[in-house]
Structure formats: C-alpha cells, structure tokens
Design a protein around this motif. Structure first.
Motif, mmCIF file in Angstrom:
data_model
loop_
_atom_site.group_PDB
_atom_site.id
_atom_site.type_symbol
_atom_site.label_atom_id
_atom_site.label_comp_id
_atom_site.label_asym_id
_atom_site.label_seq_id
_atom_site.Cartn_x
_atom_site.Cartn_y
_atom_site.Cartn_z
ATOM 1 N N THR A 1 -28.205 -2.243 20.996
ATOM 2 C CA THR A 1 -29.483 -2.916 21.225
ATOM 3 C C THR A 1 -29.677 -4.062 20.243
ATOM 4 O O THR A 1 -30.214 -5.123 20.601
ATOM 5 N N ALA A 2 -29.250 -3.861 19.000
ATOM 6 C CA ALA A 2 -29.342 -4.927 18.008
ATOM 7 C C ALA A 2 -28.504 -6.131 18.428
ATOM 8 O O ALA A 2 -28.947 -7.287 18.325
ATOM 9 N N ASN A 3 -27.291 -5.881 18.919
ATOM 10 C CA ASN A 3 -26.446 -6.972 19.399
ATOM 11 C C ASN A 3 -27.064 -7.661 20.611
ATOM 12 O O ASN A 3 -26.991 -8.890 20.752
ATOM 13 N N ALA A 4 -27.672 -6.863 21.501
ATOM 14 C CA ALA A 4 -28.308 -7.446 22.685
ATOM 15 C C ALA A 4 -29.482 -8.331 22.281
ATOM 16 O O ALA A 4 -29.698 -9.399 22.871
ATOM 17 N N TYR A 5 -30.264 -7.904 21.292
ATOM 18 C CA TYR A 5 -31.390 -8.721 20.805
ATOM 19 C C TYR A 5 -30.854 -10.047 20.265
ATOM 20 O O TYR A 5 -31.421 -11.116 20.541
ATOM 21 N N MET A 6 -29.762 -9.977 19.494
ATOM 22 C CA MET A 6 -29.192 -11.205 18.944
ATOM 23 C C MET A 6 -28.706 -12.117 20.061
ATOM 24 O O MET A 6 -28.856 -13.349 19.982
ATOM 25 N N ALA A 7 -28.128 -11.538 21.121
ATOM 26 C CA ALA A 7 -27.690 -12.343 22.261
ATOM 27 C C ALA A 7 -28.883 -13.004 22.952
ATOM 28 O O ALA A 7 -28.803 -14.150 23.392
ATOM 29 N N ASP A 8 -30.004 -12.260 23.042
ATOM 30 C CA ASP A 8 -31.205 -12.794 23.703
ATOM 31 C C ASP A 8 -31.715 -14.061 23.028
ATOM 32 O O ASP A 8 -32.172 -14.991 23.696
ATOM 33 N N ILE A 9 -31.673 -14.079 21.698
ATOM 34 C CA ILE A 9 -32.309 -15.172 20.957
ATOM 35 C C ILE A 9 -31.331 -16.284 20.590
ATOM 36 O O ILE A 9 -31.711 -17.248 19.926
ATOM 37 N N SER A 10 -30.070 -16.163 21.026
ATOM 38 C CA SER A 10 -29.036 -17.134 20.638
ATOM 39 C C SER A 10 -28.694 -18.068 21.787
ATOM 40 O O SER A 10 -28.607 -17.643 22.941
ATOM 41 N N LYS A 11 -28.471 -19.316 21.456
ATOM 42 C CA LYS A 11 -27.910 -20.241 22.426
ATOM 43 C C LYS A 11 -26.459 -19.835 22.693
ATOM 44 O O LYS A 11 -25.805 -19.240 21.830
ATOM 45 N N PRO A 12 -25.927 -20.148 23.881
ATOM 46 C CA PRO A 12 -24.547 -19.734 24.190
ATOM 47 C C PRO A 12 -23.544 -20.136 23.125
ATOM 48 O O PRO A 12 -22.656 -19.355 22.774
ATOM 49 N N GLU A 13 -23.687 -21.361 22.596
ATOM 50 C CA GLU A 13 -22.713 -21.837 21.614
ATOM 51 C C GLU A 13 -22.871 -21.176 20.246
ATOM 52 O O GLU A 13 -21.998 -21.291 19.380
ATOM 53 N N ASP A 14 -24.014 -20.483 20.009
ATOM 54 C CA ASP A 14 -24.267 -19.850 18.715
ATOM 55 C C ASP A 14 -24.019 -18.345 18.725
ATOM 56 O O ASP A 14 -24.143 -17.691 17.680
ATOM 57 N N LYS A 15 -23.695 -17.778 19.875
ATOM 58 C CA LYS A 15 -23.626 -16.316 19.958
ATOM 59 C C LYS A 15 -22.557 -15.727 19.054
ATOM 60 O O LYS A 15 -22.800 -14.749 18.341
#
Length: 409
Positions: free
Chosen positions: A115-129
């Motif tokens: 879930t923590a990784n998913a949250y980070m994916a939610d708030i990241s631009k594709p190039e920043d993931k």
C-alpha cells in the motif's frame, strides 16, 4: 518533502525496524517461554520467520486490492494500529503459540508495504516513479540498519523491551498519519474489489496476461531469490571463511544497509537520468554478477569489507523494475501490482534461505569433498545472469488501459 511522503517513508522504515528490533532478543525470548535450549529455540525461530514470510505472501495482494477499493489511508492506518497491538501482545506472551500468533498478525500487517508503494505511485509522475520507489528502498535500508542496533541496546533492559518500543513506534506513526495523510484514491481510479485478484495466485495469473509484464515478474522473483543470499548466508559465510565475530558481522551489515540507502535515496536519480530505467536494470544485473563472483572467491576479510559498500551499487534494480512495471498498469491497479511484488519478495524469502543454506552446507562439510564457502554467492551470480537473460529477451511492456479508457504513451 511533503508530510504525507514523510509518513510513507516512516511507515516502511518502521516495518523494517520492527523486524530488526526483535531479532537480538528472539533466541532468549523463545528459550524463556519454551524452557528449552538454544537448538530448539533456533528451530522455533525458523518456524516464526517462515510464518511471517508466508503471511506476507498470502496477504500482500489482499491489502493492495483493498487499498485500490477503499483507499490507501484506511488500510495504512488500520494496519499500523493492529501492528502496535500485535507488538504489545508479543511483549506479554507467555507461550510459543502466542508468539506464533504474533508473527501471523505481524506478517499480515507488514504487507502494508504494498500500500505504501501504491501511494507513492499515486502521487508520482510517470518519469519520477522509479526514483521515488528508490526513496522507499532507502527508508527500508535505514530501518534495516537502525532496527538491530536499537534492538540490541534495548535488550539490556530485558527481552520484552524491544517489543514495547516497536509498539510505541507503530502507534506514534499511526497518529502522525491520521493527522497528515491525504487519500489519493478517488472515483476516477477506484477499483472494484474481486477475490480472484486478492489472492497471490489469481493476481499473478491476471498480471502475467498484461503485455510484457509476465517476464518482468519472473525477473523480479529470480532477483529476489539471489539477493536473499545476504540475510540467509552472510553471518555463516563470514564466520566460516574469515572467523568474523558477531560484532563484525553486524558492522558489515550496517555498512551494507547504509550504502543501499545512499544508492536508492540519492544516486539513483542521476543514474536514471544517465541510463534510463531499462539501462539501470541491465547495469544493476551486470554489476551484481561481478559482485557475487568477487564475494564468492575473495580470500581476505579486509577485501570483503571493502567490497561491502560496492555490493550496494546494483541496488537500482528493484526501484527501476518497479518503475517500469508501475507504468505498465492502470492507475486503478497500482495497489494490486505492489501487492503482487510484496508476495513475490515474500515467496523468495521462503525459498531462498532453504536453497542457500543447503548449498552452504554442501560445500563446507569436509565429508562432501569440495570446500567452497562462497558457493551460495556463485549460485546467486548464476541466478542474476539468468534474470538478465530473461529481461533482455522481454518486450517493453505496454500500459494497460486506465479506468477512463485512455492509454498512456
């Protein structure tokens, strides 16, 4: 850095610290509740560790799917509260069965990394993931370093003290998250819950059907099996080959953890700019093969200590792979994907220690004929080479349609 991101990083770090905090006291605690010797305690310690990994394997996809449906915030906060209670129960446990129950619950709640990784994916631009996944890896590395050190210090105050400390850390972080964490799952990306994807086997089948993703999941699994040679063998290998003391083993592992945090938290960004995600994965695998071969044949403890921080340089593999895969699935599937990755890593933690310890035994017993304590690291080099071949033959994954029906480039 925004406060919600700080909370996410603290959550991952506390997960890692919570495991390391209790490691120094587990042998004494098991002997205390069992009234048995160290050998029996070691057997029960193996049962508890395997149980913890098995729960992560089974429940990683479930928590990821629940966060896709109900949101990241409630899953994270509730898991932290349950984790705090679980540590308190283990702190007062008077039987091995209560400790086992604690490891069951702990393994389930530790699956919040998905879930923590998913949250980070939610708030990241594709190039920043990929770079932001590297921050999570750095937080885990810091927890890996701080946990055992703090646990060893607290052990001076009794076998129960580290459990109370872990409970306090989890509870304090839950309060912090309640105050600062904002929900990222809205109606645009909310995904209906389905049991067929909330278990690891059904989820693996679903994800493997997505174009190009199946081979990457296999690469991730092979890499995790190879990488687990460090926690599985390092203490045994260095004691057998170089007669290192427990203190020296702990120092080398701390050095490795700090080096990983530096690579994944800082160096990964310029490396990604220079090589791109695919190039970083290739570089990491090539470097890992070289490192494992050097460790397998090194003849000096001093040179091994020098090699230890260099062994962290291939640590770009995990966040770069996560970045590639995260961009290949829809915004409403991030929790499920990260849950699958947690399950794969947990499965590797179940398989790899048995494999690596058997190889170590096979090549260190005088009766077996060939003396080669570094054999597990040579096996890891072969596995990494195999993973690289799979990756090189894999097609670039295409992003699946998101919930709005459009596709990303």
């Amino acid at each position: 850095m925004k406060l919600p991101v700080v909370f996410i990083l603290l959550t991952v770090m506390i997960d890692a610290m919570g495991i390391g905090l209790i490691v120094p006291v587990m042998p004494a605690l098991i002997q205390e509740v069992q009234g048995a010797g160290l050998g029996t305690a070691a057997l029960w310690g193996g049962v508890l560790a395997t149980t913890f990994a098995a729960m992560q394997f089974l429940f990683g996809p479930l928590l990821g799917a629940l966060s896709d449906r109900y949101g990241r915030r409630p899953v994270l906060l509730l898991s932290l509260v349950v984790l705090a209670i679980d540590y308190l129960v283990m702190a007062v446990a008077g039987s091995i069965w209560l400790l086992l129950l604690g490891r069951v619950v702990g393994g389930i709640t530790a699956a919040t990394q998905s879930t923590a990784n998913a949250y980070m994916a939610d708030i990241s631009k594709p190039e920043d993931k990929a770079a932001n996944f590297g921050l999570i890896g750095a937080a885990f590395g810091l927890g890996f370093v701080l946990g055992p050190a703090l646990g060893g210090f607290l052990a001076e105050y009794g076998t129960r003290a580290p459990f109370y400390a872990a409970a306090g850390l989890a509870a304090a972080n839950a309060v912090f998250g309640y105050l600062v964490l904002k929900e990222t799952v809205d109606d645009r990306i909310r995904r209906p819950f389905a049991w067929r994807r909330a278990n690891p086997f059904g989820l693996f089948r679903h994800l493997a059907k997505l174009p190009g993703l199946g081979p990457l999941l296999l690469v991730f699994f092979i890499y995790q099996v190879a990488f687990t040679v460090y926690p599985a063998i390092w203490a045994y290998y260095t004691a057998e080959r170089f007669d290192w003391s427990p203190g020296m083993v702990g120092l080398s592992l701390s050095l490795f953890g700090i080096s990983m945090a530096v690579v994944q938290g800082g160096l990964i960004r310029p490396m990604l700019r220079l090589m791109g995600e695919r190039g970083a994965v290739i570089y990491g695998h090539v470097a890992d093969v070289a490192v494992f071969l050097l460790i397998g044949f090194v003849s000096s403890g001093t040179w091994l200590l020098i090699l230890t921080p260099l062994a962290a340089l291939p640590a770009v593999i995990t966040p770069a792979l996560q970045g590639i895969m995260s961009k290949a699935v829809g915004d409403d599937e991030q929790g499920e994907l990260q849950g699958a990755l947690v399950s794969i890593a947990a499965l590797a933690m179940i398989v790899s220690p048995m494999l690596m310890t058997f190889v170590f035994y096979r090549f260190t017993e005088p009766a077996n004929g060939i003396y080669l304590p570094g054999a597990p690291f040579l096996l890891a080099a072969v596995l990494i080479a195999l993973a690289l071949m799979v990756f090189m033959r894999s097609a670039q994954p295409r992003r699946s349609p998101d919930v709005s029906g459009s596709t990303a480039p």
